[in-house]
Write a protein that holds these residues in place. Structure first.
Motif, mmCIF file in Angstrom:
data_model
loop_
_atom_site.group_PDB
_atom_site.id
_atom_site.type_symbol
_atom_site.label_atom_id
_atom_site.label_comp_id
_atom_site.label_asym_id
_atom_site.label_seq_id
_atom_site.Cartn_x
_atom_site.Cartn_y
_atom_site.Cartn_z
ATOM 1 N N SER A 38 -5.981 -30.195 37.011
ATOM 2 C CA SER A 38 -7.162 -29.666 37.700
ATOM 3 C C SER A 38 -7.134 -28.149 37.728
ATOM 4 O O SER A 38 -8.160 -27.484 37.491
ATOM 5 C CB SER A 38 -7.229 -30.220 39.124
ATOM 6 N N TYR A 39 -5.960 -27.572 38.004
ATOM 7 C CA TYR A 39 -5.850 -26.107 38.072
ATOM 8 C C TYR A 39 -6.103 -25.485 36.705
ATOM 9 O O TYR A 39 -6.880 -24.518 36.579
ATOM 10 C CB TYR A 39 -4.465 -25.702 38.578
ATOM 11 N N VAL A 40 -5.466 -26.035 35.668
ATOM 12 C CA VAL A 40 -5.622 -25.480 34.322
ATOM 13 C C VAL A 40 -7.077 -25.548 33.869
ATOM 14 O O VAL A 40 -7.619 -24.582 33.321
ATOM 15 C CB VAL A 40 -4.700 -26.228 33.332
ATOM 16 N N THR A 41 -7.719 -26.671 34.107
ATOM 17 C CA THR A 41 -9.114 -26.812 33.653
ATOM 18 C C THR A 41 -10.051 -25.892 34.418
ATOM 19 O O THR A 41 -11.023 -25.380 33.847
ATOM 20 C CB THR A 41 -9.579 -28.270 33.789
ATOM 21 N N LYS A 42 -9.777 -25.643 35.692
ATOM 22 C CA LYS A 42 -10.615 -24.723 36.459
ATOM 23 C C LYS A 42 -10.506 -23.295 35.917
ATOM 24 O O LYS A 42 -11.501 -22.559 35.867
ATOM 25 C CB LYS A 42 -10.245 -24.768 37.935
ATOM 26 N N VAL A 43 -9.292 -22.899 35.518
ATOM 27 C CA VAL A 43 -9.129 -21.569 34.924
ATOM 28 C C VAL A 43 -9.880 -21.503 33.596
ATOM 29 O O VAL A 43 -10.575 -20.511 33.312
ATOM 30 C CB VAL A 43 -7.638 -21.236 34.725
ATOM 31 N N LEU A 44 -9.764 -22.542 32.779
ATOM 32 C CA LEU A 44 -10.477 -22.556 31.504
ATOM 33 C C LEU A 44 -11.988 -22.497 31.717
ATOM 34 O O LEU A 44 -12.707 -21.813 30.970
ATOM 35 C CB LEU A 44 -10.104 -23.812 30.704
ATOM 36 N N GLU A 45 -12.479 -23.201 32.720
ATOM 37 C CA GLU A 45 -13.914 -23.152 33.024
ATOM 38 C C GLU A 45 -14.338 -21.741 33.411
ATOM 39 O O GLU A 45 -15.392 -21.254 32.988
ATOM 40 C CB GLU A 45 -14.239 -24.132 34.154
ATOM 41 N N LYS A 46 -13.511 -21.086 34.197
ATOM 42 C CA LYS A 46 -13.812 -19.710 34.605
ATOM 43 C C LYS A 46 -13.845 -18.778 33.401
ATOM 44 O O LYS A 46 -14.636 -17.826 33.349
ATOM 45 C CB LYS A 46 -12.774 -19.223 35.618
ATOM 46 N N LEU A 47 -13.001 -19.072 32.426
ATOM 47 C CA LEU A 47 -12.949 -18.260 31.208
ATOM 48 C C LEU A 47 -14.010 -18.687 30.195
ATOM 49 O O LEU A 47 -14.084 -18.114 29.102
ATOM 50 C CB LEU A 47 -11.555 -18.360 30.566
ATOM 51 N N GLU A 48 -14.794 -19.707 30.562
ATOM 52 C CA GLU A 48 -15.857 -20.247 29.701
ATOM 53 C C GLU A 48 -15.296 -20.768 28.379
ATOM 54 O O GLU A 48 -15.862 -20.565 27.304
ATOM 55 C CB GLU A 48 -16.945 -19.198 29.465
ATOM 56 N N ILE A 49 -14.154 -21.463 28.488
ATOM 57 C CA ILE A 49 -13.510 -22.058 27.325
ATOM 58 C C ILE A 49 -13.643 -23.576 27.433
ATOM 59 O O ILE A 49 -13.190 -24.171 28.410
ATOM 60 C CB ILE A 49 -12.017 -21.667 27.259
ATOM 61 N N PRO A 50 -14.268 -24.231 26.463
ATOM 62 C CA PRO A 50 -14.412 -25.691 26.510
ATOM 63 C C PRO A 50 -13.055 -26.381 26.363
ATOM 64 O O PRO A 50 -12.128 -25.843 25.739
ATOM 65 C CB PRO A 50 -15.330 -25.998 25.334
ATOM 66 N N TYR A 51 -12.950 -27.566 26.915
ATOM 67 C CA TYR A 51 -11.682 -28.294 26.870
ATOM 68 C C TYR A 51 -11.942 -29.788 26.914
ATOM 69 O O TYR A 51 -13.055 -30.247 27.216
ATOM 70 C CB TYR A 51 -10.785 -27.900 28.053
ATOM 71 N N GLU A 52 -10.903 -30.540 26.629
ATOM 72 C CA GLU A 52 -10.935 -31.999 26.723
ATOM 73 C C GLU A 52 -9.675 -32.453 27.434
ATOM 74 O O GLU A 52 -8.587 -31.925 27.178
ATOM 75 C CB GLU A 52 -11.005 -32.610 25.326
ATOM 76 N N VAL A 53 -9.808 -33.412 28.329
ATOM 77 C CA VAL A 53 -8.646 -33.984 29.015
ATOM 78 C C VAL A 53 -8.348 -35.331 28.363
ATOM 79 O O VAL A 53 -9.216 -36.209 28.287
ATOM 80 C CB VAL A 53 -8.905 -34.158 30.516
ATOM 81 N N ILE A 54 -7.120 -35.494 27.870
ATOM 82 C CA ILE A 54 -6.737 -36.719 27.168
ATOM 83 C C ILE A 54 -5.489 -37.329 27.806
ATOM 84 O O ILE A 54 -5.016 -36.836 28.838
ATOM 85 C CB ILE A 54 -6.488 -36.446 25.670
ATOM 86 N N ALA A 55 -4.960 -38.366 27.188
ATOM 87 C CA ALA A 55 -3.740 -39.039 27.648
ATOM 88 C C ALA A 55 -3.870 -39.506 29.089
ATOM 89 O O ALA A 55 -3.003 -39.234 29.921
ATOM 90 C CB ALA A 55 -2.523 -38.120 27.474
ATOM 91 N N ASP A 56 -4.986 -40.197 29.364
ATOM 92 C CA ASP A 56 -5.236 -40.734 30.703
ATOM 93 C C ASP A 56 -5.198 -39.643 31.777
ATOM 94 O O ASP A 56 -4.666 -39.852 32.873
ATOM 95 C CB ASP A 56 -4.224 -41.842 31.040
ATOM 96 N N GLY A 57 -5.724 -38.477 31.431
ATOM 97 C CA GLY A 57 -5.835 -37.396 32.394
ATOM 98 C C GLY A 57 -4.627 -36.507 32.519
ATOM 99 O O GLY A 57 -4.575 -35.650 33.398
ATOM 100 N N ALA A 58 -3.641 -36.665 31.634
ATOM 101 C CA ALA A 58 -2.386 -35.924 31.773
ATOM 102 C C ALA A 58 -2.311 -34.668 30.924
ATOM 103 O O ALA A 58 -1.450 -33.823 31.146
ATOM 104 C CB ALA A 58 -1.202 -36.825 31.411
#
Length: 393
Positions: A38-58
Motif C-alpha cells: 500500500s505504501y509503495v503504490t501510494k508513492v508511485l501514484e504520487k509520482l504519477e507512475i502506473p503500476y500493477e499489483v501481482i502475486a495475490d497482492g504481494a
C-alpha cells in the motif's frame, strides 16, 4: 546532464529518508505485505507512475518508458522483513515484532527514488525500465513466485540489475563480481525415537544422541569429502529437542543450510546428505525424515554487464569506489532471475558513520546509513538509461 543525476538524487535525500523510515516501521514477512505494498503504490501514484499489483497482492510491478518498441531493463528491489524483535534505539524503530534487519526497506526506497528520477527522464529512455518491488526474498519464495506470474514478460525483460546494501561497508563503496552470492540448499531433519525416563536410557531410543552423531557426520562431509579448493559451508542453525532435564524426548529436529558456488559440488553434497542422514539415524535406531526447505542456485552475473554498470556508476562520480570484490557465502533469490536473463548484482556500502557500532545484517541492532539512498537511486536510474541507450534496437 547524466552526470548531474547524482546531484538531483542527493536533493531527494530528505524525501527518500521519509520513505525509508516509514517503511522501516512496518516490516512484514514473506508474501504477506499489505501495508508495504500500500505504501509503495501510494508513492508511485504520487509520482504519477502506473503500476500493477501481482502475486495475490504481494508484489508491485511498474514500467517507465516506451512499451511498444525497444529493449526492457529490469530493476529489482526486495521489500520483506525478518521475524526479529528490533533492539536499536532509533526513533523510528519497528514496534510490531518484525524488523528490516537486512535492509530491504532501504532497497525499496532506492527503487522508489530511481522511479522518480526515471519518470522525470521518461522521454529520454531508449526503451522500457521495468521496476520490480519483490516480496519473499528472505524465505526464497518471492522471485520464484513473481517469475511464475510472468514478471519477465510483457514487455519481455532483456537484462536485470539489483543491489543489496551492506551494513559493514562504508558509504561510497560499491562492490560487484561474476559470482557474488552462493547457492543455498536448506533442509530439515526430523528424528523420531522412543521417549522415556532419563534414568532408564536403555529402555528408550534417544533422538538427541542420533542428532549429535548426524551433526558430526555432516561436518565431516565438508572436512573429508568436499575438495579443499571448493568453497562450501554446511551450517546447522537449529537443534531442538525435549523440554525437561529428566525426559528423553520422542523427537529431535535439526535444520541447516549448505552453501556452495559450484553446481557439481552442490549436487554431490546433497547426494551425500541424503545418504548419510538415514544411515546414521538407522545406526542409532531412529527414524529420519529429511525435508527440503529451499534449493536456490548461486547468483550468476554477466561480466560485460557488470563492467557496463560499473562504468555507468563511476561516470556519476569518479570518487565512488566501484570494486570487483563481491563474493560472499550469503544467498539471494535474485539467483532465479539471474538464471533466466542477463543480470548484474551489486553491493552498496551503507555502514553508519560510527564504525564501532557496525554489526552484520540479520542482527537486532543493525543500522543502515541513509546517505547511501541517493547513490543507490542514481546508480539504478543511470545504469538503466545507459544500458537501454547502448543496446537500443
Amino acid at each position: 546532464m547524466m552526470k548531474k543525476i547524482l546531484e538531483e538524487a542527493v536533493e531527494m535525500q530528505e524525501e527518500m529518508t521519509i520513505w525509508r523510515r516509514d517503511l522501516h516501521q512496518i516490516p512484514e514477512l514473506d508474501l504477506d505485505l499489505p501495508e508495504t505494498v500500500s505504501y509503495v503504490t501510494k508513492v508511485l501514484e504520487k509520482l504519477e507512475i502506473p503500476y500493477e499489483v501481482i502475486a495475490d497482492g504481494a508484489c508491485v510491478v511498474s514500467c517507465i518508458g516506451k512499451k511498444e518498441n525497444g529493449r526492457c531493463f529490469l530493476l529489482r528491489s526486495d521489500m520483506d522483513g525478518l521475524p526479529i524483535e528490533e533492539l536499536t534505539d532509533l526513533e523510528f524503530a519497528s514496534q510490531n515484532g518484525n524488523m528490516h534487519a537486512c535492509g530491504h526497506d532501504m532497497h525499496a526506497t532506492i527503487l522508489l527514488g530511481a522511479a522518480k528520477l526515471l519518470k522525470e527522464r521518461e522521454e529520454q529512455l531508449a526503451g522500457t525500465v521495468k521496476l520490480l518491488f519483490q516480496p519473499g526474498e528472505e524465505t526464497f519464495r518471492g522471485a520464484k513466485t513473481v517469475l511464475e506470474c510472468g514478471v519477465l514478460e510483457n514487455p519481455k525483460v532483456d537484462a536485470a540489475f539489483a543491489m543489496h546494501v551492506s551494513s559493514t561497508v562504508p558509504v561510497g563503496v560499491i562492490a560487484y563480481g561474476t559470482d557474488p552470492m552462493a547457492s543455498v540448499y536448506g533442509f530439515k531433519i526430523t528424528l523420531t525415537g522412543h521417549g522415556g525416563h532419563g534414568s532408564t536410557p536403555e529402555t528408550c531410543i534417544d533422538p538427541i544422541n542420533a542428532g549429535v552423531q548426524i551433526y558430526l557426520a555432516l561436518q565431516s562431509l565438508i572436512a573429508r569429502e568436499c575438495p579443499p579448493s571448493a568453497e562450501a559451508v554446511l551450517t546447522i542453525g537449529q537443534f531442538a529437542a525435549g523440554n525437561a532435564a529428566n525426559v528423553i524426548p520422542e523427537q529431535a529436529v535439526l535444520q541447516g543450510t549448505l552453501r556452495t558456488f559450484q553446481k557439481e559440488v552442490t549436487e554431490q553434497m546433497i547426494k551425500r546428505i541424503n545418504e548419510v542422514v538415514p544411515a546414521v539415524a538407522s545406526a542409532y535406531r531412529t527414524k529420519a525424515e529429511l525435508t527440503v526447505l529451499s534449493n536456490v542456485p548461486s547468483v550468476v552475473c554477466d561480466k560485460e554487464l557488470n563492467e557496463e554498470i560499473r562504468d555507468s556508476i563511476k561516470e556519476m562520480n569518479p570518487e565512488l569506489q566501484v570494486l570487483p570484490v563481491f563474493h560472499v557465502m550469503g544467498s539471494e533469490d535474485f539467483a532465479f532471475i539471474s538464471n533466466e536473463v542477463t543480470s548484474s548484482y551489486f553491493a552498496i556500502g551503507a555502514g553508519i558513520d560510527d564504525e564501532k557500532k557496525w554489526v552484520g545484517q540479520h542482527n537486532p541492532q543493525v543500522q543502515f546509513n541513509e546517505k547511501c539512498l541517493p547513490i543507490g537511486a542514481a546508480a539504478y536510474a543511470k545504469a538503466a538509461m545507459d544500458w537501454l541507450e547502448k543496446h537500443k534496437l
